[in-house]
Write a protein that holds these residues in place. Structure first.
Motif, PDB file in Angstrom:
ATOM      1  N   LYS A  89      10.576  82.485  96.718  1.00 48.97           N
ATOM      2  CA  LYS A  89      10.542  83.940  96.534  1.00 48.97           C
ATOM      3  C   LYS A  89      11.951  84.491  96.309  1.00 48.97           C
ATOM      4  O   LYS A  89      12.171  85.311  95.418  1.00 48.97           O
ATOM      5  CB  LYS A  89       9.889  84.607  97.746  1.00 48.97           C
ATOM      6  N   GLU A  90      12.901  84.035  97.113  1.00 47.77           N
ATOM      7  CA  GLU A  90      14.277  84.524  96.986  1.00 47.77           C
ATOM      8  C   GLU A  90      14.887  84.142  95.639  1.00 47.77           C
ATOM      9  O   GLU A  90      15.465  84.987  94.952  1.00 47.77           O
ATOM     10  CB  GLU A  90      15.154  83.978  98.118  1.00 47.77           C
ATOM     11  N   ILE A  91      14.754  82.886  95.232  1.00 51.42           N
ATOM     12  CA  ILE A  91      15.375  82.465  93.969  1.00 51.42           C
ATOM     13  C   ILE A  91      14.709  83.163  92.779  1.00 51.42           C
ATOM     14  O   ILE A  91      15.381  83.563  91.834  1.00 51.42           O
ATOM     15  CB  ILE A  91      15.389  80.923  93.811  1.00 51.42           C
ATOM     16  N   GLU A  92      13.404  83.347  92.853  1.00 49.89           N
ATOM     17  CA  GLU A  92      12.705  84.032  91.762  1.00 49.89           C
ATOM     18  C   GLU A  92      13.123  85.497  91.656  1.00 49.89           C
ATOM     19  O   GLU A  92      13.329  86.018  90.559  1.00 49.89           O
ATOM     20  CB  GLU A  92      11.193  83.902  91.946  1.00 49.89           C
ATOM     21  N   GLN A  93      13.270  86.164  92.802  1.00 51.90           N
ATOM     22  CA  GLN A  93      13.702  87.564  92.815  1.00 51.90           C
ATOM     23  C   GLN A  93      15.127  87.702  92.294  1.00 51.90           C
ATOM     24  O   GLN A  93      15.415  88.567  91.460  1.00 51.90           O
ATOM     25  CB  GLN A  93      13.608  88.152  94.223  1.00 51.90           C
ATOM     26  N   LEU A  94      16.029  86.851  92.774  1.00 52.19           N
ATOM     27  CA  LEU A  94      17.424  86.905  92.311  1.00 52.19           C
ATOM     28  C   LEU A  94      17.506  86.622  90.817  1.00 52.19           C
ATOM     29  O   LEU A  94      18.227  87.298  90.087  1.00 52.19           O
ATOM     30  CB  LEU A  94      18.287  85.921  93.099  1.00 52.19           C
ATOM     31  N   PHE A  95      16.767  85.621  90.356  1.00 54.94           N
ATOM     32  CA  PHE A  95      16.770  85.289  88.932  1.00 54.94           C
ATOM     33  C   PHE A  95      16.294  86.478  88.101  1.00 54.94           C
ATOM     34  O   PHE A  95      16.920  86.848  87.105  1.00 54.94           O
ATOM     35  CB  PHE A  95      15.901  84.060  88.659  1.00 54.94           C
ATOM     36  N   LYS A  96      15.202  87.080  88.517  1.00 56.97           N
ATOM     37  CA  LYS A  96      14.643  88.213  87.776  1.00 56.97           C
ATOM     38  C   LYS A  96      15.642  89.372  87.698  1.00 56.97           C
ATOM     39  O   LYS A  96      15.898  89.908  86.624  1.00 56.97           O
ATOM     40  CB  LYS A  96      13.348  88.682  88.443  1.00 56.97           C
ATOM     41  N   ARG A  97      16.218  89.749  88.823  1.00 55.68           N
ATOM     42  CA  ARG A  97      17.115  90.911  88.853  1.00 55.68           C
ATOM     43  C   ARG A  97      18.442  90.630  88.150  1.00 55.68           C
ATOM     44  O   ARG A  97      18.968  91.479  87.441  1.00 55.68           O
ATOM     45  CB  ARG A  97      17.368  91.348  90.300  1.00 55.68           C
ATOM     46  N   LEU A  98      19.009  89.440  88.365  1.00 55.27           N
ATOM     47  CA  LEU A  98      20.302  89.126  87.749  1.00 55.27           C
ATOM     48  C   LEU A  98      20.191  88.907  86.240  1.00 55.27           C
ATOM     49  O   LEU A  98      21.121  89.204  85.500  1.00 55.27           O
ATOM     50  CB  LEU A  98      20.926  87.897  88.415  1.00 55.27           C
ATOM     51  N   SER A  99      19.057  88.405  85.783  1.00 56.54           N
ATOM     52  CA  SER A  99      18.914  88.134  84.353  1.00 56.54           C
ATOM     53  C   SER A  99      18.500  89.378  83.550  1.00 56.54           C
ATOM     54  O   SER A  99      18.618  89.386  82.322  1.00 56.54           O
ATOM     55  CB  SER A  99      17.915  87.001  84.110  1.00 56.54           C
ATOM     56  N   ASN A 101      18.685  92.342  81.471  1.00 53.54           N
ATOM     57  CA  ASN A 101      19.745  92.802  80.557  1.00 53.54           C
ATOM     58  C   ASN A 101      20.981  91.909  80.597  1.00 53.54           C
ATOM     59  O   ASN A 101      22.082  92.343  80.242  1.00 53.54           O
ATOM     60  CB  ASN A 101      20.146  94.258  80.845  1.00 53.54           C
ATOM     61  N   GLY A 102      20.807  90.672  81.051  1.00 56.32           N
ATOM     62  CA  GLY A 102      21.893  89.709  81.100  1.00 56.32           C
ATOM     63  C   GLY A 102      21.656  88.576  80.117  1.00 56.32           C
ATOM     64  O   GLY A 102      20.926  88.727  79.136  1.00 56.32           O
ATOM     65  N   ASP A 103      22.246  87.426  80.403  1.00 54.61           N
ATOM     66  CA  ASP A 103      22.136  86.263  79.522  1.00 54.61           C
ATOM     67  C   ASP A 103      21.791  85.040  80.375  1.00 54.61           C
ATOM     68  O   ASP A 103      22.581  84.633  81.227  1.00 54.61           O
ATOM     69  CB  ASP A 103      23.459  86.053  78.787  1.00 54.61           C
ATOM     70  N   VAL A 104      20.627  84.471  80.134  1.00 56.08           N
ATOM     71  CA  VAL A 104      20.197  83.282  80.873  1.00 56.08           C
ATOM     72  C   VAL A 104      20.828  82.065  80.214  1.00 56.08           C
ATOM     73  O   VAL A 104      20.518  81.734  79.074  1.00 56.08           O
ATOM     74  CB  VAL A 104      18.654  83.175  80.894  1.00 56.08           C
ATOM     75  N   LYS A 105      21.727  81.407  80.934  1.00 56.63           N
ATOM     76  CA  LYS A 105      22.383  80.198  80.430  1.00 56.63           C
ATOM     77  C   LYS A 105      21.488  78.969  80.640  1.00 56.63           C
ATOM     78  O   LYS A 105      21.443  78.087  79.800  1.00 56.63           O
ATOM     79  CB  LYS A 105      23.725  79.974  81.134  1.00 56.63           C
ATOM     80  N   MET A 106      20.812  78.927  81.794  1.00 62.97           N
ATOM     81  CA  MET A 106      19.852  77.872  82.114  1.00 62.97           C
ATOM     82  C   MET A 106      18.695  78.542  82.848  1.00 62.97           C
ATOM     83  O   MET A 106      18.898  79.106  83.925  1.00 62.97           O
ATOM     84  CB  MET A 106      20.490  76.794  83.014  1.00 62.97           C
ATOM     85  N   PRO A 107      17.493  78.529  82.257  1.00 62.13           N
ATOM     86  CA  PRO A 107      16.360  79.179  82.917  1.00 62.13           C
ATOM     87  C   PRO A 107      15.985  78.499  84.229  1.00 62.13           C
ATOM     88  O   PRO A 107      16.321  77.332  84.450  1.00 62.13           O
ATOM     89  CB  PRO A 107      15.230  79.072  81.902  1.00 62.13           C
ATOM     90  N   PHE A 117      16.674  75.655  89.953  1.00 61.46           N
ATOM     91  CA  PHE A 117      18.042  76.023  89.627  1.00 61.46           C
ATOM     92  C   PHE A 117      18.026  76.958  88.416  1.00 61.46           C
ATOM     93  O   PHE A 117      17.185  76.820  87.527  1.00 61.46           O
ATOM     94  CB  PHE A 117      18.886  74.786  89.285  1.00 61.46           C
ATOM     95  N   ALA A 118      18.962  77.892  88.392  1.00 54.71           N
ATOM     96  CA  ALA A 118      19.150  78.756  87.224  1.00 54.71           C
ATOM     97  C   ALA A 118      20.618  79.147  87.135  1.00 54.71           C
ATOM     98  O   ALA A 118      21.316  79.226  88.146  1.00 54.71           O
ATOM     99  CB  ALA A 118      18.285  80.004  87.324  1.00 54.71           C
ATOM    100  N   PHE A 119      21.080  79.372  85.910  1.00 56.14           N
ATOM    101  CA  PHE A 119      22.445  79.823  85.644  1.00 56.14           C
ATOM    102  C   PHE A 119      22.314  81.098  84.821  1.00 56.14           C
ATOM    103  O   PHE A 119      21.748  81.084  83.737  1.00 56.14           O
ATOM    104  CB  PHE A 119      23.206  78.748  84.868  1.00 56.14           C
ATOM    105  N   VAL A 120      22.820  82.203  85.353  1.00 55.05           N
ATOM    106  CA  VAL A 120      22.620  83.511  84.753  1.00 55.05           C
ATOM    107  C   VAL A 120      23.932  84.280  84.679  1.00 55.05           C
ATOM    108  O   VAL A 120      24.724  84.256  85.617  1.00 55.05           O
ATOM    109  CB  VAL A 120      21.620  84.345  85.600  1.00 55.05           C
ATOM    110  N   GLU A 121      24.145  84.938  83.549  1.00 57.08           N
ATOM    111  CA  GLU A 121      25.240  85.901  83.425  1.00 57.08           C
ATOM    112  C   GLU A 121      24.583  87.278  83.505  1.00 57.08           C
ATOM    113  O   GLU A 121      23.726  87.611  82.686  1.00 57.08           O
ATOM    114  CB  GLU A 121      25.956  85.723  82.088  1.00 57.08           C
ATOM    115  N   ASP A 122      24.951  88.072  84.502  1.00 53.64           N
ATOM    116  CA  ASP A 122      24.285  89.359  84.687  1.00 53.64           C
ATOM    117  C   ASP A 122      24.765  90.390  83.665  1.00 53.64           C
ATOM    118  O   ASP A 122      25.619  90.103  82.832  1.00 53.64           O
ATOM    119  CB  ASP A 122      24.453  89.865  86.128  1.00 53.64           C
TER     120      ASP A 122
END
Length: 133
Positions: A89-99, A101-107, A117-122
């Motif tokens: 739940k935490e990783i999914e929420q963080l991924f959703k909010r940080l990504s 209007n950002g750029d997903v480097k690794m979904p 794991f995910a790599f995101v530029e907010d």
């Protein structure tokens, strides 16, 4: 409060340091603004913008500023914030909010070295690596 020897410093060039700081504080538990100093009417930065702000994200201190100098550089994905998540739940929420209007480097996925794991530029250009063991 004892000063930390090494603290991450985020330099914003679009007068959005406070917006970013408040976004991050809202995103992570145990987070708060510790102190904020603003540019006055005599500059050198735009009046009311952040000269220097000290804040905590889940207990870790950060500093941010609105740079009054437009540099040729900005944030780079080569330097990122690593976040150990406690559950799906935490990783999914963080991924959703940080990504957003950002750029997903690794979904968000299983890459072998991590269950999730995910790599995101907010949207502010700051990079985050989200990990769930």
């Amino acid at each position: 409060m004892m000063k930390q020897q090494i603290t991450t410093f985020l330099t914003f060039q679009n007068n959005n340091a406070e917006e970013a700081m408040n976004f991050y504080i809202d995103l992570f538990d145990n987070s708060k603004v510790i102190e904020i100093h603003r540019y006055g009417k005599d500059g050198p930065g735009k009046e009311g913008t952040v000269e220097k702000a000290l804040f905590e994200l889940n207990g870790k201190q950060f500093i941010c500023s609105d740079s009054f100098i437009q540099h040729e550089w900005t944030f780079t994905p080569a330097v990122s914030n690593w976040v150990e998540c406690e559950n799906d739940k935490e990783i999914e929420q963080l991924f959703k909010r940080l990504s957003e209007n950002g750029d997903v480097k690794m979904p968000l996925d299983n890459y072998g070295f991590s269950k999730q794991f995910a790599f995101v530029e907010d949207r502010f250009g700051v990079s985050w690596q989200l990990n769930l063991e």
